[in-house]
Design an enzyme around this catalytic site. Structure first.
Site, PDB file in Angstrom:
ATOM      1  N   GLU A 249       0.888  -1.167   0.000  1.00  0.00           N
ATOM      2  CA  GLU A 249       0.000   0.000   0.000  1.00  0.00           C
ATOM      3  C   GLU A 249       0.921   1.211   0.000  1.00  0.00           C
ATOM      4  O   GLU A 249       1.588   1.485   0.987  1.00  0.00           O
ATOM      5  CB  GLU A 249      -0.862  -0.044   1.271  1.00  0.00           C
ATOM      6  CG  GLU A 249      -2.048   0.843   1.227  1.00  0.00           C
ATOM      7  CD  GLU A 249      -2.885   0.531   0.022  1.00  0.00           C
ATOM      8  OE1 GLU A 249      -2.991   1.417  -0.842  1.00  0.00           O
ATOM      9  OE2 GLU A 249      -3.413  -0.595  -0.080  1.00  0.00           O
ATOM     10  N   CYS A 283      -2.054   8.846   2.956  1.00  0.00           N
ATOM     11  CA  CYS A 283      -1.948   8.334   1.581  1.00  0.00           C
ATOM     12  C   CYS A 283      -3.125   8.850   0.773  1.00  0.00           C
ATOM     13  O   CYS A 283      -3.051   8.988  -0.436  1.00  0.00           O
ATOM     14  CB  CYS A 283      -2.015   6.814   1.538  1.00  0.00           C
ATOM     15  SG  CYS A 283      -1.203   5.975   2.831  1.00  0.00           S
TER      16      CYS A 283
HETATM   17  C1  UN1 Z   1      -3.825   6.473   4.922  1.00  0.00           C
HETATM   18  O1  UN1 Z   1      -4.038   7.512   4.316  1.00  0.00           O
HETATM   19  O2  UN1 Z   1      -2.664   6.072   5.073  1.00  0.00           O
HETATM   20  O3  UN1 Z   1      -9.455   7.132   4.532  1.00  0.00           O
HETATM   21  C2  UN1 Z   1      -4.916   5.686   5.520  1.00  0.00           C
HETATM   22  C3  UN1 Z   1      -8.724   7.617   5.380  1.00  0.00           C
HETATM   23  C4  UN1 Z   1      -8.376   6.830   6.624  1.00  0.00           C
HETATM   24  C5  UN1 Z   1      -7.270   5.873   6.322  1.00  0.00           C
HETATM   25  C6  UN1 Z   1      -6.147   6.514   5.597  1.00  0.00           C
HETATM   26  N1  UN1 Z   1      -9.531   6.147   7.123  1.00  0.00           N
HETATM   27  O4  UN1 Z   1      -8.248   8.716   5.227  1.00  0.00           O
END
Ligand code: UN1
Length: 496
Positions: A249, A283
Site C-alpha cells: 500500500e 496516503c
Molecule cells: C492512509 O491515508 O494512510 O481514509 C490511511 C482515510 C483513513 C485511512 C487513511 N480512514 O483517510
C-alpha cells in the site's frame, strides 16, 4: 528521565540484542522526549521468527471463533482506553486529538469486524461434476506474517494488518515506524491483555535494518507493507525472488474535482479536511484540486481565505486545527517542492513557509499551503508530497478533469463534487482509482470496506473489508468421493 522501552519477543519484553536504542520525540515540541526504543537488528528478527513459529503451531489450531473472541476483547480494551491512547498518539505523531481518536476508533472497528469474521471465514461448497462426490474450499492460515507499518495512522494501519492476519490463524511480527513506536507498544500490551497467546505476537522496533531482515527472512512467508513507493519496490523485489505473498500500500496523488454545478460551501469544507487534515500526511490526502474554470476564481478565493485561518499548534490543545509534520526531513521535503514549483512559475496563494511564533517554535510546523497555476506534469502536480500542500489545476470540462486526475502514476482515491447524478456515476468508471467519493473528500475510508489503489499505489491487494481475509489465508480445496469406485474427473464425467 524518559523510559527505555523493549521489544516483545519470545513471550517477554526484552532489550534488543544490538544493545542500541533510538529516541522518540514529540514533533510538536522536540524538547519533549517520549522514550528510548530498541534499534533492533537481524538477530532480534531471527529470535522473533523462531518464537512466532511456535505461536503459529498453537494459534493455527485454535478455532477461528475463539480467535475472534480475543479480537473482540481487544476492541473492548481499545474502547475503554481510547482517550488515553489518543493522547499518547498525538504526543508522538502530532495530528490533532480528534484525529487520533478517529485513528483509535478505526482500530476498534477493525477489531469488531475481524471478531465476527471468526464465525464466517467462508469457503465455497459447489457441486461436483461426478456422482457421489463432494467439492468445497476452506480457508487455511499461512504462517508468520511480517507487518511493516507507517507513522501516519499509528493505530489503524497496524490493526488493519494484524487483526485479519490473526483472525485467519497466523502469527504476527510487527515492525512499526520508528516515528510511532509508543502506539505499537500500547497495541501489543492490549493484545496480550486480551488473551492472545504470547508467542503469537512479536513486536520488533527499529529502522530500515530491522525491516529488511524481516522481509528477507525465509521463515516469514507473508509480508504486508504500507509506506513509500520506493521502499515498496525494494520489498517487492525481495519478495518476488523468495516467492512471498506480499501486500503493498504505497503512494497517492489524490485529486478532488469541483464541477461548476457543485455545492461550493460543501466542497470547501471537504477540501480543507482532505488537504490539511493530518497535516496532509495521509496516503489519501487531497493533494490536487481540479476546479472547473467557471467556479475557479470564486472557489480558490474562499479556499485561500479559509486555509490561511487554520490554527497551527500542538494537537493536544483544543484550539489547534493543524499539527506539525512528523520530522524535519519531511518539512525540508515540502520546502523543496515549493521551491521547484515557484521556479516553474506557479503561484503560492497562501502558506508556503514555516510559521513564526512561540506556539510553533519547537516543532516541525509548516503553514497550510495552496499553490495555483501548477503546471501539468511538474513535480508538484505528479509526485506525492505528504505535507500540507494543495496544488490547484483549472480545467474547462469534465473530460479534462478526468484526464488530469488520471495522468499520474498513482491511483488511490479521488473525489468529485457535482449535483449531476449521471456525471457522478460516469466518474466511477472514468476515474482510475481504488476509491472514488462523490460529494465528499478523498479521505474517510471505513474499516469494513476494502481499501487500496490501482496503478503504482499498490500491487492489487486490498486492506480492510472482506477482501483482506483472502490475503491472510490460503485457499484449500477438498474433495470427498463417497461412491466407492474410482471416478475420473473429465474422463468419466460425460462417459455415461
Ligand atoms: C492512509 O491515508 O494512510 O481514509 C490511511 C482515510 C483513513 C485511512 C487513511 N480512514 O483517510
Amino acid at each position: 528521565m524518559a523510559k527505555t522501552f523493549k521489544n516483545f519477543i519470545g513471550g517477554k519484553w526484552s532489550a534488543p540484542l544490538t544493545g542500541r536504542h533510538f529516541q522518540n520525540r514529540n514533533p510538536a515540541d522536540t524538547n519533549d522526549l517520549i522514550g528510548r526504543f530498541p534499534d533492533s537488528g537481524a538477530a532480534d528478527i531471527a529470535a522473533a521468527v523462531r518464537s512466532a513459529q511456535v505461536g503459529y503451531e498453537q494459534w493455527s489450531r485454535t478455532p477461528a471463533p475463539l480467535r475472534g473472541d480475543v479480537l473482540r476483547r481487544v476492541g473492548d480494551l481499545l474502547s475503554a482506553r481510547k482517550e488515553e491512547i489518543a493522547d499518547a498518539m498525538t504526543r508522538e505523531m502530532g495530528k490533532v486529538l480528534a484525529e487520533t481518536r478517529g485513528d483509535v476508533q478505526e482500530g476498534i472497528d477493525t477489531a469488531y469486524y475481524a471478531a465476527t469474521e471468526g464465525r464466517r471465514l467462508f469457503g465455497h461448497t459447489v457441486p461436483s461434476e461426478l456422482r457421489q462426490k463432494f467439492a468445497m474450499s476452506i480457508r487455511r492460515p499461512i504462517g508468520v506474517c511480517g507487518l511493516i507499518t507507517p507513522f501516519n495512522f499509528p493505530m489503524a494501519i497496524p490493526t488493519w494488518k494484524a487483526f485479519p492476519a490473526l483472525l485467519c490463524g497466523n502469527s504476527v511480527i510487527l515492525k512499526p515506524s520508528e516515528d510511532v513506536p509508543h502506539t505499537a507498544h500500547l497495541l501489543v500490551e492490549i493484545l496480550l491483555e486480551a488473551g492472545l497467546p504470547e508467542h503469537v505476537i512479536q513486536l520488533v522496533h527499529g529502522s530500515d535494518a530491522a525491516g529488511k531482515s524481516l522481509v528477507s527472512h525465509p521463515g516469514v512467508p507473508v509480508i504486508s507493507f504500507t509506506g513509500s513507493t520506493a521502499t515498496g519496490s525494494a520489498i517487492g523485489e525481495v519478495c518476488g525472488r523468495m516467492h512471498k505473498r506480499l501486500s503493498l500500500e504505497m503512494g497517492g496523488k489524490n485529486a478532488m474535482i469541483v464541477m461548476d454545478d457543485a455545492d461550493l460551501d460543501l466542497a470547501l469544507d471537504g477540501v480543507l479536511w482532505g488537504a490539511f487534515g493530518t497535516t496532509g500526511q495521509r496516503c489519501t490526502a487531497t493533494s490536487r484540486l481540479i476546479v472547473h474554470r467557471k467556479v475557479h476564481d470564486k472557489f480558490v478565493a474562499k479556499l485561500v481565505d479559509a486555509a490561511a485561518k487554520l490554527a497551527l499548534g500542538d494537537g493536544r490543545e483544543a484550539r489547534t486545527q493543524v499539527g506539525p509534520l512528523i520530522h524535519e526531513a519531511s518539512r525540508q521535503k515540502v520546502e523543496s517542492y515549493l521551491d521547484a514549483a515557484v521556479l516553474q512559475g506557479a503561484e503560492v496563494a497562501c502558506g508556503g513557509s514555516r510559521p513564526r511564533g512561540a506556539r510553533t517554535a519547537n516543532g516541525f510546523f509548516y503553514k497550510p499551503t495552496v499553490v495555483t497555476g501548477v503546471k501539468a506534469g511538474s513535480r508538484l502536480a505528479t509526485e506525492e508530497i505528504f505535507g500540507p500542500v494543495l496544488s490547484v489545476i483549472k480545467v474547462g470540462s469534465y473530460e479534462q478533469a478526468v484526464k488530469v486526475n488520471n495522468e499520474v502514476k498513482y491511483g488511490l482515491s479521488s473525489s468529485i463534487y457535482t449535483r449531476d447524478v449521471n456525471l457522478a456515476f460516469r466518474a466511477f468508471e472514468d476515474l482510475q482509482n481504488g476509491i472514488t467519493y462523490v460529494n465528499a473528500p478523498t479521505i474517510g475510508a471505513e474499516a469494513h470496506l476494502p481499501f487500496g489503489g490501482v496503478k503504482q499505489t499498490g500491487n492489487g491487494h486490498r486492506e480492510g473489508g472482506w477482501e483482506v481475509f483472502e490475503f491472510y489465508s490460503e485457499t484449500k480445496v477438498c474433495y470427498v468421493d463417497y461412491s466407492g469406485v474410482l471416478q475420473r474427473a473429465q474422463l468419466d464425467t460425460y462417459d455415461i
